[in-house]
Design a protein around this motif. Structure first.
Motif, short mmCIF file in Angstrom:
data_model
loop_
_atom_site.label_atom_id
_atom_site.label_comp_id
_atom_site.label_asym_id
_atom_site.label_seq_id
_atom_site.Cartn_x
_atom_site.Cartn_y
_atom_site.Cartn_z
N ALA A 533 -36.06 -8.49 -7.21
CA ALA A 533 -34.91 -7.40 -7.96
C ALA A 533 -34.74 -6.49 -8.40
CB ALA A 533 -34.72 -8.50 -9.55
N LEU A 534 -36.10 -6.15 -8.12
CA LEU A 534 -35.75 -4.76 -8.43
C LEU A 534 -34.90 -4.05 -7.35
CD1 LEU A 534 -36.28 -1.81 -10.09
CD2 LEU A 534 -38.86 -2.22 -8.79
N SER A 535 -35.94 -3.85 -5.81
CA SER A 535 -34.50 -3.78 -4.79
C SER A 535 -33.25 -4.09 -4.99
CB SER A 535 -35.44 -3.88 -3.53
OG SER A 535 -34.89 -3.02 -2.53
N ALA A 536 -33.46 -5.26 -5.00
CA ALA A 536 -31.53 -6.08 -4.81
C ALA A 536 -30.83 -5.80 -5.81
CB ALA A 536 -31.07 -7.60 -4.74
N ARG A 537 -30.77 -5.16 -7.10
CA ARG A 537 -30.30 -5.02 -7.96
C ARG A 537 -29.80 -2.98 -8.27
NH1 ARG A 537 -30.42 -9.26 -12.51
NH2 ARG A 537 -30.49 -11.57 -10.89
N GLN A 538 -30.02 -2.78 -7.52
CA GLN A 538 -30.15 -1.26 -7.01
C GLN A 538 -28.79 -0.41 -6.92
OE1 GLN A 538 -32.16 1.70 -8.96
NE2 GLN A 538 -33.48 -0.34 -9.55
N PRO A 539 -28.17 -0.06 -7.50
CA PRO A 539 -26.46 0.44 -6.74
C PRO A 539 -26.66 0.87 -5.45
CG PRO A 539 -27.20 1.80 -8.86
CD PRO A 539 -28.71 1.02 -8.75
N GLY A 602 -18.02 1.80 -3.49
CA GLY A 602 -19.28 2.36 -2.95
C GLY A 602 -20.70 1.53 -2.79
N LEU A 603 -20.38 1.24 -4.12
CA LEU A 603 -22.02 0.46 -4.82
C LEU A 603 -22.43 -0.93 -4.05
CD1 LEU A 603 -21.63 1.78 -8.64
CD2 LEU A 603 -22.90 3.02 -6.91
N ASN A 604 -23.54 -0.78 -4.30
CA ASN A 604 -24.23 -2.46 -3.67
C ASN A 604 -23.26 -3.37 -4.71
OD1 ASN A 604 -26.01 -4.52 -3.24
ND2 ASN A 604 -27.45 -3.72 -4.16
N PHE A 655 -27.74 3.72 -17.04
CA PHE A 655 -28.96 4.74 -17.30
C PHE A 655 -28.51 4.65 -15.89
CE2 PHE A 655 -33.37 3.34 -17.19
CZ PHE A 655 -33.77 4.19 -17.88
N THR A 656 -28.64 2.94 -14.42
CA THR A 656 -29.45 2.40 -13.67
C THR A 656 -28.72 3.97 -13.30
OG1 THR A 656 -29.46 0.46 -14.17
CG2 THR A 656 -29.56 1.05 -12.08
N LEU A 657 -27.70 4.04 -13.20
CA LEU A 657 -26.96 5.54 -11.92
C LEU A 657 -27.35 6.74 -12.24
CD1 LEU A 657 -23.71 4.12 -12.40
CD2 LEU A 657 -24.70 3.93 -10.45
N PRO A 678 -19.72 17.45 -12.93
CA PRO A 678 -20.76 18.02 -11.36
C PRO A 678 -21.18 17.01 -11.23
CG PRO A 678 -21.70 19.12 -13.05
CD PRO A 678 -20.93 18.72 -13.55
N ALA A 679 -21.38 17.02 -9.90
CA ALA A 679 -22.25 14.89 -8.99
C ALA A 679 -23.57 15.52 -9.22
CB ALA A 679 -21.49 15.05 -7.54
N THR A 680 -24.37 14.45 -10.23
CA THR A 680 -25.59 15.12 -10.61
C THR A 680 -26.41 14.27 -9.52
OG1 THR A 680 -25.08 14.01 -12.82
CG2 THR A 680 -25.38 16.02 -12.71
N THR A 681 -25.99 12.87 -8.95
CA THR A 681 -26.73 12.06 -8.26
C THR A 681 -25.96 11.89 -7.37
OG1 THR A 681 -27.94 11.43 -10.84
CG2 THR A 681 -27.99 9.89 -9.06
N VAL A 682 -26.59 11.21 -6.38
CA VAL A 682 -26.07 10.52 -4.97
C VAL A 682 -26.75 9.31 -4.85
CG1 VAL A 682 -27.26 12.26 -3.40
CG2 VAL A 682 -24.88 11.01 -2.87
N TRP A 683 -26.25 8.30 -5.21
CA TRP A 683 -26.71 6.91 -4.21
C TRP A 683 -25.88 6.38 -2.61
CZ3 TRP A 683 -30.01 4.23 -6.21
CH2 TRP A 683 -29.76 4.09 -8.14
N ILE A 684 -27.40 6.60 -1.96
CA ILE A 684 -26.65 6.21 -0.38
C ILE A 684 -27.32 4.70 -0.35
CG2 ILE A 684 -27.94 7.57 1.88
CD1 ILE A 684 -28.85 10.01 -0.21
N THR A 685 -26.38 4.68 0.83
CA THR A 685 -27.08 3.08 1.75
C THR A 685 -26.45 3.52 3.30
OG1 THR A 685 -25.51 2.10 0.17
CG2 THR A 685 -25.94 0.84 1.19
N PRO A 686 -27.43 2.58 3.91
CA PRO A 686 -26.97 3.16 4.72
C PRO A 686 -25.68 1.80 5.43
CG PRO A 686 -29.05 1.83 4.53
CD PRO A 686 -28.36 1.87 3.25
#
Length: 858
Positions: A533-539, A602-604, A655-657, A678-686
């Protein structure tokens, strides 16, 4: 004085019967001392590892974060020039770090990006920990951390050639002069490390920046005064908004590095003491059961004391004094045993290679004193019940047999037994209902319900053990009678004929088995449920954040602003799907609050509340606060106030983001309340058709010139959590196994005491032809049947409690998996082997008894 001499004489006469109970108390006290000392040593090891990274320098200067490598380099150079001019500074070395690349023997890049770290020219300022070889001196000499050196080739050692890449991307070959111990640099753990002379960093590192300056002072120079002078020299020009470097003495830096040790010590100590309390609870049950049986065998003697004028208070006081003497002697032995265990552990630790850690397992005198006091109080508490029952023996019992046995349950009459049974059934039913309720409700109330329900229902089981365990023995008695013959029949009959003793003896073992199986079941199910769940429910699969910000950007950035070049480089990689998170700190209802915004497409899609984020409209928000509220955002720079309506229901997505975010709004809303955030975090997906390793290499390539960004891999986090839970499972089994061993002493004590009561029966069996081997087999089968019945009942309870506990934690994630087969089988085997071991001493004793001597015993 006569009373005390009588107490001592009585205790010496019963010392053989009470020896095993004293051993249980001694083991509990020793376990307590070893656990407290081990917890302190464990926390101290973390503190020493953190302090080792501070280094030997007298003063450390921490440089502020910068958005671009060129700015960071200029800041470091300026700070170093100013610091060298301060009187008392004898030497200065910058800590340079950058991204590098290692090549395998066939020329392929290593799958993980390496960190290039500088080795100070001044030997007195080298903070890394040398494991083997020597420090590099020339530009074509390097060091690797020991794990990476082994990974690149088992034969790789000092003098070998290392293939790596230069800063311009071309391959190069350098000579390996030695290896580093990764335990000396916790912040670089998990990354391959290339250590090179500080003047050769630019040759191998991309985007090298100085994060800290280490200073060595001249002899006799005051570190405190030098720190003040350095702060004055490094202070920015009047009106400058740039943050000044932080300057600390080594003592302060070490204290800051180990600041979390106090909290960590509390957590570790509470966890360790939980296991200790279980072991001591088992020891208390063993002592109470032993005194109950011993006093039951002394019914006539106690009645004679009543006949010659002793009242109930005096009898009770006599028993308690015997308990005090036993507890004092056993606790003293436990302290000596605990000191011996700690000394042995210290000797083992002294021979082990622990890197920068130097463990001290020696317990303090206060710990030893408190452990001894706890053991004495525990023994006194354990003998209260038997002493009360013994004082109720009437004087008339001196004229008859042992019908008025002390502590055998006869005291109190039928009414008391009925009330005790009703109370036990109530605890069992009410506790079971709470456990079931906890599995059907949501956290956090679910965990509370399961915990209270498990405790209540298990107390009910313990009170009914004299009914449950003989029934379990009856079910197992069929195979025992067939396989054991006469010995099997006699063993089964003995356990069923004395249900109170069977229940009391097995209760301690039942507690240890239930807690052990419950703990490993809960941890196993939680691991199988939480890790996926920790991996699947991340953005996203990866995230990148800056190491802190300067407040630049409209409204003030919540974290460090991501460099525009990093975002552009990531967006330029076709293998990646990039989703920036913008955030700002604004005033919401009079409080500083971090508000984030993101394009949810663009999120999971399986991440928590992504569907709710996609349904957001302008002026609405998701938050970790109670929904349905209307919030007021204070306007700045002449802008009017803005109202936000929080959607019903709490949401973990903000909080997750962004780890410090409280509210999530649409990008348009954020532009109104904090323009230019500004952008402070970037989420990256293959990207579609790209696997994780390929995406990771593309991300490392894009961020090669931005070494200050922190990259997080959700899969690595999941595996770290799984590894942590697996280690917790092994530690739990090892620590709780001590409870089972202590309970085994109780089984042995009960069997030894039963021989005294059954000596005439044993003599008759010997007289009618039963051999010594069959007598031994009978005692062994008794212990085996009792331990097996207890193990099966405890395993069933432990699996139920463990599943309910895991369910209460993972209900919102989906509970997966079942109890771990191997650990549960190991717990079963440990319990049965403990029971068999408990029968060794009683079996040897009964085998030495002759028929005439046994018949003569009364």
């Amino acid at each position: 004085m006569t009373t005390y001499r009588h107490t001592l004489a009585e205790l010496r006469g019963q010392l053989r019967q009470l020896l095993l109970s004293g051993a249980a108390i001694a083991l509990g006290v020793a376990f307590l001392i070893a656990s407290v000392s081990g917890s302190g040593a464990l926390v101290d090891s973390f503190s020493q590892s953190a302090a080792a990274e501070v280094g030997p320098g007298d003063v450390q200067i921490t440089l502020p974060a910068a958005d671009a490598p060129d700015t960071a380099a200029a800041t470091a150079t300026n700070a170093a020039d100013r610091a060298r001019q301060v009187p008392g500074v004898a030497a200065l070395a910058p800590r340079l770090t950058g991204r590098g690349g290692l090549l395998t023997a066939d020329g392929r890049p290593l799958d993980a990006a390496a960190v290039v770290s500088s080795v100070a020219a001044d030997p007195g300022l080298r903070w890394q920990l040398l494991k083997s070889g020597q420090w590099p001196a020339g530009a074509d000499e390097v060091m690797l951390d020991a794990d990476t050196a082994q990974r690149l080739g088992l034969g790789l050692g000092p003098g070998s050639d290392v293939r790596l890449t230069r800063a311009d991307g071309t391959p190069a070959t350098a000579r390996l002069t030695g290896t580093l111990d990764g335990r000396g640099a916790p912040s670089l753990s998990g990354h391959p490390v290339i250590a090179v002379p500080e003047n050769a960093v630019d040759r191998y590192a991309v985007g090298a920046v100085a994060t800290r300056l280490d200073l060595r002072l001249s002899p006799g120079t005051s570190p405190t005064r030098t720190v003040e002078a350095l702060r004055e020299a490094l202070r920015g020009a009047p009106g400058s908004t740039a943050p000044a470097p932080e300057v600390h003495t080594r003592e302060v830096s070490v204290r800051d590095a180990t600041r979390s040790s106090g909290t960590l010590y509390g957590v570790v100590l509470v966890a360790a003491l939980s296991f200790v309390l279980i072991a001591l609870a088992v020891a208390r049950m063993v002592v109470g059961n032993t005194f109950t049986v011993v006093l039951a065998q002394r019914t006539r003697q106690l009645a004679l004391l009543r006949c010659i004028g002793a009242d109930r208070v005096q009898v009770r006081r006599l028993i308690r004094r015997q308990g005090l003497l036993l507890g004092t002697g056993a606790s003293a032995a436990g302290v000596l045993l605990g000191l011996g265990v700690c000394t042995a552990g210290q000797a083992v630790a002294a021979r082990a290679d622990l890197g920068p850690v130097h463990l001290s397992l020696a317990p303090s005198p206060l710990v030893c004193a408190l452990a001894a006091l706890f053991g004495i109080l525990l023994t006194l508490l354990a003998v209260r019940g038997p002493a009360k029952a013994a004082s109720a023996v009437p004087p008339i019992a001196a004229l008859g047999g042992t019908g008025h046995g002390a502590g055998q349950g006869g005291a109190g009459g039928t009414g008391a037994r009925v009330r005790a049974t009703v109370w036990a059934v109530f605890l069992l039913v009410a506790g079971t209902a709470l456990v079931v309720l906890g599995t059907l409700t949501a956290p956090p109330l679910s965990l509370l319900a399961v915990t209270v329900g498990a405790i209540a229902s298990f107390f009910g089981v313990l009170r009914l053990a004299h009914r449950l365990l003989p029934a379990a023995v009856a079910l197992l008695g069929g195979p025992a009678r067939r396989l054991g013959g006469t010995a099997g029949r006699l063993a089964t009959q003995q356990l069923r004929r004395n249900p109170l003793r069977t229940g009391a003896t097995g209760s301690a073992l039942l507690l240890g088995v239930t807690v052990m199986v419950g703990a490993v079941t809960a941890l196993s199910i939680t691991s199988h449920s939480l890790v996926p769940a920790l991996s699947a429910r991340q953005p996203g699969v990866f995230s990148a954040t800056a190491a802190g910000g300067d407040g630049a950007g409209g409204g003030g950035a919540a974290g460090g602003a991501l460099p525009a070049g990093a975002l552009a480089a990531l967006a330029g990689e076709r293998e990646l799907s990039v989703t920036p998170v913008r955030s700002a700190t604004v005033r919401v209802d009079g409080r500083d609050t971090v508000v984030a915004a993101v394009d949810p497409t663009g999120l999971n899609p399986t991440a928590d509340d992504v569907d709710r984020a996609r349904a957001l409209t302008d002026g609405t928000a998701l938050g970790g606060i109670e929904g349905g509220r209307t919030l007021t955002v204070t306007g700045t720079a002449g802008r009017p106030d803005t109202t936000l309506r929080v959607e019903p229901g709490r949401s973990p997505l903000p909080f997750t983001l962004q780890t410090d975010a409280t509210l999530l709004v649409t990008p348009a809303t954020l532009d109104r309340i904090a323009p230019g955030a500004p952008a402070t975090t970037v989420w990256i997906t293959p990207a579609a058709g790209t696997d994780r390793p390929t995406a990771r290499r593309a991300m490392d390539r894009a961020l090669a010139t931005h070494p200050r960004l922190t990259v997080t891999d959700t899969a690595a986090q999941a595996e770290s959590l799984r590894s942590l839970l697996d280690r917790m499972m092994l530690i739990s089994m090892a620590l709780l196994g001590s409870s089972v061993v202590i309970a085994g002493l109780g089984v042995a004590a009960a069997l030894v005491l039963s021989i005294n009561e059954r000596s005439r029966e044993i003599g008759m069996l010997r007289a009618v032809g039963m051999s010594r081997s069959r007598l031994r087999r009978m005692l062994t089968l008794e212990a085996l049947l009792l331990s097996l019945a207890t193990a099966l009942l405890g395993t069933a309870l432990g699996i139920g409690y463990g599943w309910a506990g895991a369910r209460s934690v993972t209900a919102t994630l989906g509970t997966l998996g079942g109890p771990p087969v191997l650990p549960v089988l190991a717990a079963l085997a440990l319990t049965v082997l403990t029971g068999l071991a408990a029968a060794v001493l009683p079996a040897r004793r009964v085998a030495r008894m002759t028929a005439i001597a046994a018949m003569r015993t009364t």
